[in-house]
Each structure stands twice: as C-alpha cells, then as structure tokens.
Design an enzyme around this catalytic site. Structure first.
Site, PDB file in Angstrom:
ATOM      1  N   ASN A 270       0.672  -1.198   0.182  1.00  0.00           N
ATOM      2  CA  ASN A 270       0.097   0.057   0.094  1.00  0.00           C
ATOM      3  C   ASN A 270       0.749   1.292  -0.040  1.00  0.00           C
ATOM      4  O   ASN A 270       0.286   2.517   0.288  1.00  0.00           O
ATOM      5  CB  ASN A 270      -0.862   0.047   1.198  1.00  0.00           C
ATOM      6  CG  ASN A 270      -0.386   0.067   2.467  1.00  0.00           C
ATOM      7  OD1 ASN A 270       0.840  -0.055   2.477  1.00  0.00           O
ATOM      8  ND2 ASN A 270      -0.792   0.560   3.574  1.00  0.00           N
ATOM      9  N   LYS A 271       2.111   1.205  -0.394  1.00  0.00           N
ATOM     10  CA  LYS A 271       3.180   2.557  -0.457  1.00  0.00           C
ATOM     11  C   LYS A 271       3.087   2.920  -1.600  1.00  0.00           C
ATOM     12  O   LYS A 271       2.711   2.250  -2.840  1.00  0.00           O
ATOM     13  CB  LYS A 271       4.514   1.784   0.216  1.00  0.00           C
ATOM     14  CG  LYS A 271       4.334   1.393   1.906  1.00  0.00           C
ATOM     15  CD  LYS A 271       3.769   2.524   2.508  1.00  0.00           C
ATOM     16  CE  LYS A 271       3.887   2.253   3.953  1.00  0.00           C
ATOM     17  NZ  LYS A 271       2.889   1.042   4.383  1.00  0.00           N
TER      18      LYS A 271
END
Length: 217
Positions: A185-186
């Site tokens: 999710n980065k």
C-alpha cells in the site's frame, strides 16, 4: 440525539495507495528466477539501493525485508537501551513504534507542538521517531531545531512519503537514520520490503552485517 448528523459512507472506496503495475516488473521477476537470484542479494537489489540514494539524496541505502525492519535497524543504530524513553509521533501506524519496544525502549507519544514541553518533562530522551503520514511531511525544521537544542537525534519514518518534498527537498534524508517502505500500500511497491537510508557508511555496514547474521540464524 436531536440534530445529530449521521455519518455517510463514501460511495466509492478511497484507496490509501493502490498498487499499479505497468512497467517491466514481470521481466525482472522472470530474470531473477532464470538466473537463480532468488535470494536477498543480487544486481536488482543493488540497483534499487542506488536509485533510492539518487532519489532521496542520501549516500547509503540498505534494502531489507520490510519498512518495519528498517525502523528496527534505525532504533538499534540509535542505541536505544531497555527502559529508555523514545519520543514518537502520536499519529502513526504501530510499525513506527514497535521497533522501540523490540529494543526494550518505552515509547512516549508526543504531538509535534508539545515536543519542547516533552523535553522539559523528560530531558534524558535522546531519540525522536518522526513519521510523515499519508504523504504529508512533518514540520521538519521546527522539530529539528527542538531536537538540536536538547541533543537528540531524529529517526525519520518516510515509509508513506516517498516522492513528497519538504521545502523542495525529498523526504528521507533529514534524520540520522531514515526509513522507507515498499509494502503493497506504499507509493512504490515490491509487494513487500523496505530500506534504511543514511549518510553514515559505518551505520550502513552494521545493518548489512546484522541482516546477514539474521538470515544465517
């Protein structure tokens, strides 16, 4: 309660940072497989470290299994001992704080505005973990000035801010030891992974040694 406004759900989900795969990623995975570099070393990792240094503006980068691992190495490098207090951002993910506990430290959650007062209460504190959240950099100059007055170092958690800038400078080089994440999710993802960033060659070499010992054990 009369007049109370009810919360309404968003009709569409707002993603934190959804993965986008649109380049030669599969080719690199295939190359690693075909050349038998299915390990924690190899030319692709070396290149990622080089590119991270170039992007962030630091001298050394060490690729690790996760952003949390990078934060753990940073806390070790900072010399946090059991029972020692460490100031941590009061709004963050638990991965920012867990490494302090791993080393036996005691997290003290601090609002940035209250940092000066916190040093008055705990003048012995020598490490501050600063997290940039949701791509928004913290007030680095103000925080650094307070830390300098009290002889404390900053560990910069830039896991969520790769690409964001503070006064024209990419986040990631402001602390003594700094960390980014490549979790799913980065900003840039490898599905997992993280990296420690520093200008200290000795510190970078220690992390490489520690990570090698961990794999061997």
């Amino acid at each position: 309660m009369k007049g109370k406004r009810e919360m309404e759900k968003f009709q569409n989900k707002v993603w934190l940072s959804s993965p986008t795969m649109h380049g030669p990623e599969l080719e690199y995975v295939k190359e690693a497989y075909e050349t038998n570099w299915m390990s924690t070393v190899g030319k692709n990792i070396n290149e990622v470290e080089r590119l991270a240094c170039e992007k962030v503006g630091c001298r050394y980068a060490v690729a690790l299994s996760a952003g949390t691992a990078a934060l753990h190495m940073a806390v070790k490098l900072a010399g946090v001992k059991p029972g020692e207090k460490v100031f941590c951002s009061d709004m963050t993910f638990d991965a920012t704080v867990n490494p302090v506990v791993y080393e036996g430290g005691v997290p003290v959650f601090i609002d940035p505005i209250a940092l000066e007062k916190a040093f008055e209460l705990y003048p012995e504190v020598k490490v501050v973990v600063m997290a940039h959240l949701y791509g928004t950099p913290g007030k680095i100059d103000e925080l650094q000035a307070v830390c300098d007055r009290h002889g404390a170092i900053i560990i910069e958690d830039a896991a969520e801010s790769l690409g964001a800038t503070y006064k024209g400078v990419q986040t990631g080089p402001f602390g003594a030891f700094n960390c980014i994440s490549f979790n799913g999710n980065k900003i840039i993802t490898g599905s997992s992974g993280g990296m420690l960033l520093t200008d200290d060659e000795e510190a970078a070499n220690k992390v490489r040694k520690w990570s090698t010992q961990s794999r061997e054990n």
